[in-house]
Design an enzyme around this catalytic site. Structure first.
Site, PDB file in Angstrom:
ATOM      1  CB  CYS A   6      -7.081  -6.983  11.515  1.00  9.59           C
ATOM      2  SG  CYS A   6      -8.157  -6.624  12.908  1.00  9.59           S
ATOM      3  CB  CYS A   7      -5.313  -9.288   6.752  1.00 11.57           C
ATOM      4  SG  CYS A   7      -6.623 -10.090   5.814  1.00 11.57           S
ATOM      5  CD1 TRP A   8      -5.984  -4.079   1.254  1.00 12.16           C
ATOM      6  CD2 TRP A   8      -5.424  -2.831   3.024  1.00 12.16           C
ATOM      7  NE1 TRP A   8      -6.091  -2.769   0.885  1.00 12.16           N
ATOM      8  CE2 TRP A   8      -5.760  -1.968   1.958  1.00 12.16           C
ATOM      9  CE3 TRP A   8      -5.054  -2.262   4.235  1.00 12.16           C
ATOM     10  CZ2 TRP A   8      -5.712  -0.583   2.054  1.00 12.16           C
ATOM     11  CZ3 TRP A   8      -5.010  -0.883   4.348  1.00 12.16           C
ATOM     12  CH2 TRP A   8      -5.340  -0.063   3.265  1.00 12.16           C
TER      13      TRP A   8
END
Length: 152
Positions: free
Chosen positions: A64-66
């Site tokens: 996950c990232c933004w």
């Protein structure tokens, strides 16, 4: 199932992801912002989770990232990883069914908890047999990894 999870930010959806995976009975290994002392930069924690899959420490990973884009790019640089950025359940189902994806990439910005559950339901649903064309495509991707390894 052993699932490696990475997140570059300590966001509510990332915490919900960990809780949901554990509630479903998965053994979870955590990298990044949700693991004290771990490198939380998206390229580093996504690579760590993807390497867990590549070396067999984990069966699958969720990175996950933004936006999910950077996490998916970093994960896909690890040979043997087929990461798919999924923003809905249909895409998650297709990534597993047709592409034999072994890493799920999620965006922290737009993934709500109800959507997260739908995506995970699709991702972890039993995958029916892939047709021969799908298998040939996945095999081709594996050969691309082999070619890249011989050049490095």
């Amino acid at each position: 199932m052993r699932i490696s999870v990475s997140s570059d930010m300590d966001e509510p959806v990332a915490r919900a992801l960990l809780a949901e995976l554990r509630e479903r009975g998965h053994e979870v290994r955590v990298h990044g912002a949700l693991s004290p002392g771990s490198d939380a930069r998206w390229a580093f924690c996504s690579e760590a989770a993807a390497r867990d899959v590549a070396d067999g420490t984990a069966d699958q990973a969720v990175v996950c990232c933004w936006t999910g884009t950077g996490a998916s790019i970093a994960a896909n640089k690890v040979p043997g990883v087929r990461a798919a950025l999924c923003t809905d359940a249909y895409t998650a189902d297709g990534a597993r069914r047709w592409n034999d994806a072994n890493v799920l990439a999620l965006g922290l910005r737009l993934t709500s908890e109800p959507l997260l559950k739908e995506i995970l339901d699709a991702w972890f649903a039993p995958v029916s047999g892939r047709d021969e064309e799908d298998r040939r495509n996945v095999d081709r991707v594996a050969r691309l990894d082999d070619t890249r390894l011989t050049r490095d």
